[in-house]
Scaffold this motif. Sequence first.
Motif, short mmCIF file in Angstrom:
data_model
loop_
_atom_site.label_atom_id
_atom_site.label_comp_id
_atom_site.label_asym_id
_atom_site.label_seq_id
_atom_site.Cartn_x
_atom_site.Cartn_y
_atom_site.Cartn_z
N ARG A 71 1.14 -26.05 -34.24
CA ARG A 71 1.05 -24.80 -35.00
C ARG A 71 1.84 -23.65 -34.39
NH1 ARG A 71 -4.23 -22.97 -34.90
NH2 ARG A 71 -3.92 -21.79 -36.82
N SER A 94 -3.58 -30.10 -29.37
CA SER A 94 -4.31 -29.69 -30.56
C SER A 94 -5.43 -28.74 -30.12
CB SER A 94 -4.83 -30.93 -31.30
OG SER A 94 -5.55 -30.60 -32.45
N SER A 95 -6.63 -28.95 -30.58
CA SER A 95 -7.76 -28.08 -30.22
C SER A 95 -9.07 -28.85 -30.31
CB SER A 95 -7.82 -26.88 -31.16
OG SER A 95 -9.03 -26.16 -30.99
N THR A 97 -11.67 -27.74 -31.40
CA THR A 97 -12.36 -27.36 -32.63
C THR A 97 -12.18 -28.38 -33.74
OG1 THR A 97 -10.47 -26.01 -33.36
CG2 THR A 97 -12.22 -24.90 -32.12
N GLY A 105 -10.70 -23.11 -40.83
CA GLY A 105 -9.31 -23.28 -41.25
C GLY A 105 -8.36 -23.71 -40.15
N PRO A 106 -8.33 -23.04 -38.99
CA PRO A 106 -7.42 -23.45 -37.92
C PRO A 106 -7.67 -24.88 -37.44
CG PRO A 106 -8.18 -21.23 -37.53
CD PRO A 106 -9.01 -21.76 -38.68
N GLU A 109 -6.08 -27.18 -39.86
CA GLU A 109 -4.62 -27.19 -39.68
C GLU A 109 -4.24 -28.07 -38.49
OE1 GLU A 109 -3.50 -23.13 -39.33
OE2 GLU A 109 -4.23 -22.59 -41.34
N ASN A 110 -5.00 -27.98 -37.41
CA ASN A 110 -4.72 -28.84 -36.25
C ASN A 110 -4.92 -30.30 -36.58
OD1 ASN A 110 -3.91 -27.34 -33.81
ND2 ASN A 110 -5.84 -26.25 -34.08
N GLU A 230 -9.65 -13.97 -41.75
CA GLU A 230 -10.04 -15.37 -41.61
C GLU A 230 -9.88 -15.85 -40.17
OE1 GLU A 230 -9.06 -19.81 -43.49
OE2 GLU A 230 -7.89 -18.07 -44.11
N ALA A 231 -8.77 -15.51 -39.55
CA ALA A 231 -8.55 -15.91 -38.16
C ALA A 231 -9.57 -15.24 -37.25
CB ALA A 231 -7.14 -15.56 -37.73
N ALA A 234 -12.81 -17.10 -37.45
CA ALA A 234 -12.73 -18.39 -36.77
C ALA A 234 -12.86 -18.22 -35.26
CB ALA A 234 -11.43 -19.10 -37.11
#
Length: 280
Positions: A71, A94-95, A97, A105-106, A109-110, A230-231, A234
């Motif tokens: 990302r 990645s993460s 999460t 959302g994030p 995406e990951n 949104e971010a 999160a």
Amino acid sequence: MILVTGATGNIGSALLKELRACGVGPLRGLTRDAAGAVFPEGVEAVEGDLAEPASLGPALEGVRSLFLVSRLGSDAGILETARQAGVEHVVLVSSITVQTHPHLGPAGENLAVEQLLKASGMAWTILRPTQFASNALMWAAPIRGHETVRAPYAETALPTIHPADIAAVARVALIEPGHHGRTYALTGPEPVTARQQVGAIAAALGREVPFAEISRQQAHAQMAAVFGAEAADAVLDVTGGDVNDELLMVRDTVAQITGMPARPFRQWASENAKAFTPHL
């Protein structure tokens, strides 16, 4: 040939040092400004922009292994360009999460990037770290100004990870066998609260650093102005608003893979004390 993207970042710069210390070569570090890059001796600085995968062609020439933080650019284009260039193995950051907060959302995406990599035909290793110790740099300005650090969820303790430990695991995954097709959740050695993090920075500086807990609403207003609502939601969820046992769990993955214990937050604070010291 190994190409490290994000080579001037917290993880990439540490990874280059790790690889050079092991005598790995040939080795390239990707940067937008090769002339201004300061890399360890023996690292070739190459220019490229992750937002423009077509620019990565020269950097990927002859590369067998790629280190990539998700990302930070056009991941689908990056992975396809790497595949076409003959890259055989990708180590992706990645993460955590993805497994602890898949509804965010994030995290989604990951997960999408992870799936793209798995479907690429290249060998893969996926690293899922928890909160970075280097996130504390967001407090650098008020600490340098001798102001109060204000943060929400002051008593929520997360097993924050030193970026150098992510780099250490990446180094092993890049140069040692047995890590293809593996996914590793990575944490630091112990839970640490925001209040304790500020205390560790204060100890490294040798002076008091005042700390005050603020509400989620106050923190959200500040963060949304920079990152969007949104971010902000999160980030606040995974730093205290919606924590769960899996997010809070301390894992010994770093020690198992590298043979060295994970670094505590106080070590990161000591190593980075200059970032919190007023500039002369």
